[in-house]
Design a protein around this motif. Structure first.
Motif, short mmCIF file in Angstrom:
data_model
loop_
_atom_site.label_atom_id
_atom_site.label_comp_id
_atom_site.label_asym_id
_atom_site.label_seq_id
_atom_site.Cartn_x
_atom_site.Cartn_y
_atom_site.Cartn_z
N GLY A 190 0.83 -1.21 0.00
CA GLY A 190 0.00 0.00 0.00
C GLY A 190 0.85 1.25 0.00
N LEU A 191 1.88 1.26 0.85
CA LEU A 191 2.77 2.42 0.91
C LEU A 191 3.46 2.65 -0.44
N LEU A 192 3.86 1.57 -1.09
CA LEU A 192 4.53 1.72 -2.38
C LEU A 192 3.57 2.30 -3.43
N TYR A 193 2.31 1.87 -3.39
CA TYR A 193 1.33 2.47 -4.31
C TYR A 193 1.18 3.96 -4.03
N LEU A 194 1.15 4.30 -2.73
CA LEU A 194 0.98 5.71 -2.37
C LEU A 194 2.16 6.55 -2.84
N VAL A 195 3.36 5.96 -2.81
CA VAL A 195 4.54 6.68 -3.29
C VAL A 195 4.33 7.10 -4.75
N LEU A 196 3.68 6.23 -5.53
CA LEU A 196 3.41 6.57 -6.93
C LEU A 196 2.25 7.56 -7.07
N THR A 197 1.16 7.31 -6.35
CA THR A 197 -0.07 8.04 -6.65
C THR A 197 -0.21 9.37 -5.90
N MET A 198 0.24 9.41 -4.65
CA MET A 198 0.01 10.62 -3.86
C MET A 198 0.65 11.87 -4.47
N PRO A 199 1.96 11.84 -4.82
CA PRO A 199 2.54 13.05 -5.40
C PRO A 199 1.81 13.49 -6.67
N MET A 200 1.46 12.49 -7.50
CA MET A 200 0.71 12.79 -8.72
C MET A 200 -0.59 13.51 -8.41
N SER A 201 -1.31 13.01 -7.41
CA SER A 201 -2.63 13.59 -7.18
C SER A 201 -2.52 15.00 -6.60
N TYR A 202 -1.49 15.25 -5.78
CA TYR A 202 -1.31 16.62 -5.29
C TYR A 202 -0.88 17.55 -6.41
N LEU A 203 -0.04 17.04 -7.31
CA LEU A 203 0.39 17.85 -8.45
C LEU A 203 -0.81 18.24 -9.32
N MET A 204 -1.69 17.25 -9.58
CA MET A 204 -2.85 17.53 -10.42
C MET A 204 -3.78 18.55 -9.77
N ARG A 205 -3.94 18.41 -8.45
CA ARG A 205 -4.80 19.36 -7.75
C ARG A 205 -4.23 20.77 -7.86
N HIS A 206 -2.90 20.85 -7.74
CA HIS A 206 -2.22 22.12 -7.85
C HIS A 206 -2.43 22.73 -9.25
N LEU A 207 -2.25 21.89 -10.29
CA LEU A 207 -2.41 22.38 -11.66
C LEU A 207 -3.83 22.85 -11.91
#
Lengths: 214, 219
Positions: A190-207
């Motif tokens: 789960g943590l490894l999945y979050l390493v991939l998805t969490m930064p992406m999702s914060y970046l998209m929210r920012h954009l």
């Protein structure tokens, strides 16, 4: 928990690699397929529109698992041999392309009609106007939702575990079965999945925030 | 062609529909739970209490960014190790509800955000408490805007229940697998049946959502 990670580091990283690889391949191809179907959906010719809409509606309403398993079970039997990774990635591509088609269509439709009319009246052909005028404007609107689609792709690529696709979920399952330590293993996965998805999702929210207000 | 006729025997069709019923049962139960939990979480994130709202928001983000399949594995295979043993159906419902609550929390929050702030201010200045204003003024208006996204979330939930095949939940996909496991010639007919059944259920739902949406927008 830490020894699950250290003892199986190589396996987990290769799983992470396959997850990322499958998601990226599926993203590229579903972008192409999705854009084609989006263009079909808004085509001036009625029968082309019908084909586009039917594809999108049918694929969107069927589970990813059914598409992937169908591909994995049926194709090797009647057509050509495919391994789990290929079947899984193709399943992901087909499924995601329908969602991307909707995203791209919405993006194109949000570009003001006057842009197309203006381009046409200046003498551009439909294809030229689409490519040079409408598309470049639509891309900016489409990028944040496409980013979210990519996050979904990374999550959905766990479907490869069903078809022995060597992805992170599959490796996690194998490690869990070997060590009997299901709790720690799935926590690590789960943590490894979050390493991939969490930064992406914060970046998209920012954009999204940045471009909506701009 | 013969394989299609054989595959769609009355016994097999009945078995498929039994699976579909489990799919519907698990989906409906999960959506009800997730609606309740999601509304609470959505409000918790909306009210902006220091630390608390940020914490709830972080948990929601964590869950939304995990694959449902992993949550399913976790509830069924990992929880027994810390003494929580759930049967197949409860485990599926718990996993779906955890995942969907996080999804619905975001829908609820953006639904509440879409209600103009003047509504809250007017309700408060009429003497209502914050809770009263929320319950009687804000939420009813927010729910109206939330119906279409909730229905599309429900559609993905119906599709996602197929993942519970992996923990042997006796739902539609699992039953189809059992049938084509008995006879290889039934494989294609079963996948066609799966596609048709899922499509019919989900397309009917999305048509329903469109209809409700049109009604609400006209009213």
């Amino acid at each position: 928990m830490l020894n699950i990670l250290t003892n199986n580091f190589g396996t987990l990283m290769s799983g992470l690699g396959y997850t990322l690889l499958s998601s990226l391949i599926a993203l590229v191809f579903s972008l192409i397929v999705g854009t084609v179907f989006a263009l079909m959906e808004i085509s001036p010719a009625k029968w082309v529109r019908v084909i586009g809409k039917t594809y999108v509606e049918v694929i969107r309403n069927i589970p990813l698992l059914v598409i992937t398993m169908g591909f994995y079970v049926i194709v090797p039997k009647y057509l050509l041999p495919v391994d789990g990774f290929t079947a899984g990635t193709i399943g992901l591509t087909i499924y995601t392309s329908a969602f991307i088609a909707e995203t791209v269509r919405a993006g194109i439709e949000s570009v003001a009609v006057g842009q197309m009319e203006g381009a046409r009246s200046v003498g551009l052909s439909y294809a030229q106007a689409m490519r040079q005028i409408v598309f470049p404007q639509a891309i900016k609107i489409v990028i944040p939702p496409l980013g979210n689609q990519f996050i979904n792709l990374v999550k959905n690529s766990s479907i490869l575990a069903f078809v022995a696709g060597f992805d992170l979920m599959y490796q996690g399952k194998i490690i869990a079965n070997a060590t009997f330590n299901t709790f720690d293993t799935y926590l690590v996965v789960g943590l490894l999945y979050l390493v991939l998805t969490m930064p992406m999702s914060y970046l998209m929210r920012h954009l999204e925030k940045k471009w909506v207000t701009a | 062609m013969q394989s299609f006729i054989d595959a769609y025997s009355q016994v097999n069709l009945h078995y498929l529909l039994e699976g579909l019923w489990v799919t519907v049962e698990v989906s409906v139960t999960s959506i009800v739970f997730s609606f309740l939990i999601g509304t609470l979480l959505g409000i918790a994130r909306y009210v902006n209490v220091r630390f608390f709202s940020a914490f709830v928001g972080f948990i929601i983000d964590l869950i939304r960014n995990l694959p449902l399949l992993l949550i399913l594995f976790f509830t069924y295979f990992a929880l027994p190790r810390i003494g929580i043993r759930l049967g197949v159906i409860p485990a599926s419902i718990v996993a779906m509800s955890i995942f969907e609550s996080a999804m619905l929390a975001e829908i609820v929050r953006s639904g509440i955000n879409a209600v103009p702030t003047g509504q809250m201010e007017a309700a408060r200045s009429n003497g209502m408490s914050y809770v009263q204003a929320m319950l009687h003024i804000i939420l009813p208006q927010a729910f109206k805007a939330m119906i279409p996204p909730i229905v599309s979330q429900f559609i993905s939930l119906v599709k996602d229940t197929s993942l519970a095949t992996i923990i042997l939940l006796p739902e539609l996909t699992y039953h189809a697998q059992i049938i084509y496991g008995q006879d290889v010639n039934y494989t294609i007919p079963m996948f066609v049946a799966l596609a048709v059944l899922y499509f019919v259920v989900n397309y009917a739902l999305s048509l329903g959502a469109r209809l409700i949406n049109r009604r609400l927008n006209h009213a």
